[in-house]
Design a protein around this motif. Structure first.
Motif, PDB file in Angstrom:
ATOM      1  N   GLY A 152       0.680  -1.551  -0.279  1.00  0.00           N
ATOM      2  CA  GLY A 152      -0.233   0.067  -0.518  1.00  0.00           C
ATOM      3  C   GLY A 152       0.897   0.909  -0.299  1.00  0.00           C
ATOM      4  O   GLY A 152       1.667   1.404  -0.215  1.00  0.00           O
ATOM      5  N   GLU A 153       0.364   2.766   0.639  1.00  0.00           N
ATOM      6  CA  GLU A 153       1.040   3.216   0.332  1.00  0.00           C
ATOM      7  C   GLU A 153       1.860   3.987   1.415  1.00  0.00           C
ATOM      8  O   GLU A 153       1.777   2.412   2.443  1.00  0.00           O
ATOM      9  N   LEU A 163       4.309   4.190   4.958  1.00  0.00           N
ATOM     10  CA  LEU A 163       4.434   4.383   6.155  1.00  0.00           C
ATOM     11  C   LEU A 163       6.136   4.085   6.552  1.00  0.00           C
ATOM     12  O   LEU A 163       6.355   2.787   7.017  1.00  0.00           O
ATOM     13  N   TYR A 186      -0.561  -2.098  10.658  1.00  0.00           N
ATOM     14  CA  TYR A 186      -0.458  -1.270   9.297  1.00  0.00           C
ATOM     15  C   TYR A 186      -0.570  -2.357   8.597  1.00  0.00           C
ATOM     16  O   TYR A 186      -0.834  -1.124   7.151  1.00  0.00           O
ATOM     17  N   GLU A 187       0.058  -3.256   8.516  1.00  0.00           N
ATOM     18  CA  GLU A 187       0.690  -3.617   7.060  1.00  0.00           C
ATOM     19  C   GLU A 187      -0.550  -3.973   5.523  1.00  0.00           C
ATOM     20  O   GLU A 187      -0.308  -4.349   5.126  1.00  0.00           O
ATOM     21  N   GLU A 218      -2.583  -2.325   4.833  1.00  0.00           N
ATOM     22  CA  GLU A 218      -3.541  -0.996   4.100  1.00  0.00           C
ATOM     23  C   GLU A 218      -2.469  -0.245   3.724  1.00  0.00           C
ATOM     24  O   GLU A 218      -2.209   0.745   3.055  1.00  0.00           O
ATOM     25  N   TYR A 219      -0.568  -0.400   4.450  1.00  0.00           N
ATOM     26  CA  TYR A 219       0.379   0.333   3.829  1.00  0.00           C
ATOM     27  C   TYR A 219       1.804  -0.267   3.788  1.00  0.00           C
ATOM     28  O   TYR A 219       1.344  -1.555   4.700  1.00  0.00           O
ATOM     29  N   GLU A 220       2.725   0.533   3.310  1.00  0.00           N
ATOM     30  CA  GLU A 220       4.102  -0.688   3.067  1.00  0.00           C
ATOM     31  C   GLU A 220       4.328  -0.159   3.935  1.00  0.00           C
ATOM     32  O   GLU A 220       5.012   1.460   3.573  1.00  0.00           O
ATOM     33  N   VAL A 221       4.857  -0.595   5.129  1.00  0.00           N
ATOM     34  CA  VAL A 221       5.333  -0.624   6.343  1.00  0.00           C
ATOM     35  C   VAL A 221       7.077  -0.428   6.749  1.00  0.00           C
ATOM     36  O   VAL A 221       7.394  -1.637   5.783  1.00  0.00           O
ATOM     37  N   LYS A 243       3.965   9.141   4.305  1.00  0.00           N
ATOM     38  CA  LYS A 243       3.505   9.156   5.690  1.00  0.00           C
ATOM     39  C   LYS A 243       3.943   8.565   6.968  1.00  0.00           C
ATOM     40  O   LYS A 243       4.957   7.538   6.399  1.00  0.00           O
ATOM     41  N   LYS A 295      -4.420   5.524  12.190  1.00  0.00           N
ATOM     42  CA  LYS A 295      -5.362   5.064  10.916  1.00  0.00           C
ATOM     43  C   LYS A 295      -6.363   5.697  10.714  1.00  0.00           C
ATOM     44  O   LYS A 295      -6.400   5.823   9.361  1.00  0.00           O
ATOM     45  N   SER A 322      -5.652   7.651   6.807  1.00  0.00           N
ATOM     46  CA  SER A 322      -6.536   7.217   5.915  1.00  0.00           C
ATOM     47  C   SER A 322      -7.292   9.029   5.283  1.00  0.00           C
ATOM     48  O   SER A 322      -7.219   8.692   4.437  1.00  0.00           O
TER      49      SER A 322
END
Length: 262
Positions: free
Chosen positions: A43-44, A46, A66-67, A69-72, A112, A256, A260
């Motif tokens: 994802g986006e 982070l 978070y993983e 929804e996001y590339e952590v 982010k 979150k 978002s």
């Protein structure tokens, strides 16, 4: 029934293990220093940044939140963890410059970020160095300005002699690195002026525990007054690690929701 329970446990354990296995990890050379990072999820982008004397391991319990929804990105900031030991006098701006070069290496155009303490101070400097990079950021126990000379009690206790009192130091790979980190603490001094605060572009959520002995509430008020797109979240009866322990679930939900926002 026992077989069914065993199967469920096996799935849960596998899921947990998978969430803690990075899809990529490496050390890269930036600005003549070796910096280590790990990537999880999709994802986006982070970034999760640790506090002073911690490592990216401090954020691993949060990856699963978070993983999806996001590339952590978990990063050992300059001088910490698997990154190279400090070579020069501690400068929060210099740490942010190293981070910015790493982000360039990773070809990330927009990010982010969440930063705890030292990691939060680094994010303020990153926002000044690369104004269009961050869409939003959350800082925990950090407002971008902090001077160790104003907190002499920390200097007296945070010494190599007392290292066993700080359990998270075991995440570092050598006593040499721990000694360098603790020795550099006397140089922890960073200031963001009113004009610099006014120039910061990303939306900022500042999370503070009202029992945080390292925070000056006059400074928090100044930052809120000059930071254009900001919100302060003060948690009652909470100390420096305001995202941990009993407040973790609330932090995850609020962070979150904040991240978002478009």
């Amino acid at each position: 029934m026992k077989t069914f329970i065993a199967l469920i446990l096996s799935i849960l354990i596998s899921t947990y293990m998978f969430s803690q296995t990075p899809k990529k990890s490496e050390s890269v050379s930036v600005n003549g220093k070796s910096i280590y990072y790990e990537i999880y999820g999709k994802g986006e982008p982070l970034l999760l940044l640790h506090g002073y004397s911690q490592t990216s391991n401090s954020w691993k319990p949060y990856v699963k939140d978070y993983e999806e929804e996001y590339e952590v990105y978990l990063i050992d900031l300059t001088g910490h963890g698997k990154s190279e030991t400090f070579k020069e006098t501690l400068s929060i701006k210099s740490v942010a410059e190293d981070l910015n070069l790493l982000i360039n290496h990773l070809k990330l155009d927009k990010i982010k970020a969440i930063g705890f303490s030292f990691g939060g101070d680094v994010l303020f400097q990153l926002a000044l160095l690369n104004p269009n990079l961050m869409e939003s950021m959350i800082t925990i126990g950090a407002v971008g300005t902090w001077n160790v000379d104003d907190f002499s009690q920390h200097l007296q206790t945070f010494t190599f002699k007392n290292r066993n009192n700080f359990h998270w130091l075991i995440d570092h790979d050598s006593d040499e690195k721990v000694k360098a980190i603790m020795g550099q603490f006397k140089n922890y001094k960073v200031k963001v002026s009113n004009e610099e605060l006014q120039s910061i572009k990303p939306e900022v959520l500042i999370m503070i525990g009202d029992d945080d002995e390292g925070m000056d509430f006059n400074e928090i008020a100044r930052v809120k007054n000059y930071l254009p797109k900001s919100d302060i979240w003060i948690l009652p009866d909470v100390a420096h690690g305001a995202h941990e322990g009993k407040t973790k679930s609330e932090f995850i939900l609020k962070s979150k929701a904040f991240l978002s926002k478009k």
